[in-house]
Scaffold this active site. Structure first.
Site, PDB file in Angstrom:
ATOM      1  N   SER A 178     -11.863 -22.536  -2.739  1.00 48.22           N
ATOM      2  CA  SER A 178     -12.649 -23.390  -3.615  1.00 48.22           C
ATOM      3  C   SER A 178     -12.380 -23.148  -5.087  1.00 48.22           C
ATOM      4  CB  SER A 178     -14.144 -23.180  -3.340  1.00 48.22           C
ATOM      5  OG  SER A 178     -14.493 -21.821  -3.535  1.00 48.22           O
ATOM      6  N   CYS A 179     -12.270 -21.888  -5.497  1.00 49.87           N
ATOM      7  CA  CYS A 179     -12.237 -21.622  -6.933  1.00 49.87           C
ATOM      8  C   CYS A 179     -10.889 -21.149  -7.440  1.00 49.87           C
ATOM      9  CB  CYS A 179     -13.285 -20.571  -7.291  1.00 49.87           C
ATOM     10  SG  CYS A 179     -12.883 -18.912  -6.721  1.00 49.87           S
ATOM     11  N   GLY A 180      -9.975 -20.781  -6.572  1.00 48.04           N
ATOM     12  CA  GLY A 180      -8.702 -20.262  -7.052  1.00 48.04           C
ATOM     13  C   GLY A 180      -8.841 -18.841  -7.523  1.00 48.04           C
TER      14      GLY A 180
END
Length: 333
Positions: free
Chosen positions: A168-170
């Protein structure tokens, strides 16, 4: 010795298995618990077949209860697979990412490009799956070890650099924003400058969607694609994480010795985060387009680096946040 081992196809390329003494990977180890000598053997493939690697784990089936207009039924559903991949550098853990299995070697290579570790195919000696990844010594194909070519300096792998990434956020856990602003190997230098018609940009999302083969079965994958300034689809990758899809594109380009990607347009299926802008800059890509919104930090990086950043690319509409000199705007705009 009578050992048997089932090996996947990696990056749409066949895998050559050699006797223990024929490959430096084994260093004379017996061929048990996966300690074979493994080499990538390049095969010619049609470009349209290079988007998805079939390892048998890209999708999985699960039983679901389906409710439609009050009617209840049970049926199997196809889901995109998500598993962790640990990336080791010279045997030392560097990062863990949640990814869709497939293109793992390209993913690892692309990640190291975005981290400023790799810049050319000559700097990469090998990428192998690690044996003994579990307590019983079996190979899960969820751990890869990257070896740099002789003479290429290893980065300082500290707790500050040790990274955990999610779908989701890297990148998460960076010590500071300065640590993320990696010095680019390839300053954006498209000479003559890439010029793109807005109408051509508007046509790319539909072409990206049409090429997403796994998405058609699961509805749960992001995609990233490289296009030429004339609109030719050069490569496409899918993954549960949009940052992984970009790493797979860049990693394949590094393996094929095509960096920097100075005549390419990068299109992503979601939003344009700072991390995706950074990955584009690190690969020398002059144009990044996204079907959703960019972040403020992504815009700041685009302005500072000379990247053309386009967001909300939907139908005939789009917003140009930076680098409008590459967009062939009508007079009077």
């Amino acid at each position: 010795m009578g050992c048997k081992r089932t090996l996947p196809v990696q990056d749409n390329e066949t895998v050559k298995v050699t006797a223990p003494h024929d490959n430096p990977v084994t260093h004379g180890n017996p061929c048990d618990k996966g300690r074979f000598g493994v080499q990538r053997v390049r095969t010619e493939t049609d470009q349209s077949d290079r988007g998805t690697e079939h390892m048998g784990r890209v999708t999985e089936r699960r039983r679901v209860i389906r409710i439609r207009d009050g009617a209840v039924s049970t049926r199997p559903d196809t889901l995109v697979a998500e598993e962790p991949l640990e990336i080791r550098l010279g045997g030392k853990p560097l990062a863990i990412t949640m990814r869709t299995p497939g293109d793992d070697f390209a993913l690892a290579a692309g990640f190291l490009v975005s981290e400023g570790v790799l810049g050319s195919a000559a700097e990469l000696q090998s990428i192998v799956y690690c044996a003994g990844a579990t307590a019983d010594g079996s190979n899960t194909y969820n751990v890869v070890d990257v070896k740099l070519a002789p003479g290429v300096a290893l980065p300082d792998i500290t707790l500050e650099r040790n990274v955990y990434t999610t779908s989701s956020c890297g990148l998460c856990g960076k010590a500071s924003l300065d640590a993320v602003r990696t010095q680019a190997r390839f300053p954006i230098a498209d000479t003559p400058p890439v010029r793109v018609e807005p109408e051509l940009l508007a046509s790319l999302p539909d072409r990206l969607r049409a090429a997403q083969r796994v998405f058609d079965r699961t509805g749960g994958l992001h995609a990233a694609a490289l296009f030429s300034p004339e609109g030719e689809l050069l490569d496409i990758r899918e993954d549960v994480g949009r940052h992984n899809a970009v790493d797979k594109l860049v990693g394949r380009a590094l393996q094929d010795d095509r960096l920097p990607l100075s005549r390419c347009i990068l299109l992503v299926s979601g939003r344009a985060s700072f991390e995706l802008a950074q990955k584009a800059v690190m690969a020398g890509i002059p144009v990044l387009a996204a079907v959703s919104a960019p972040s403020s930090l992504a815009v700041d990086l685009a302005v500072e680096s000379g990247l053309t950043l386009v967001g909300f690319l939907r139908g005939s509409s789009m917003n140009v946040y930076a680098g409008d000199e590459r967009i062939a705007l009508r007079s009077g705009v």
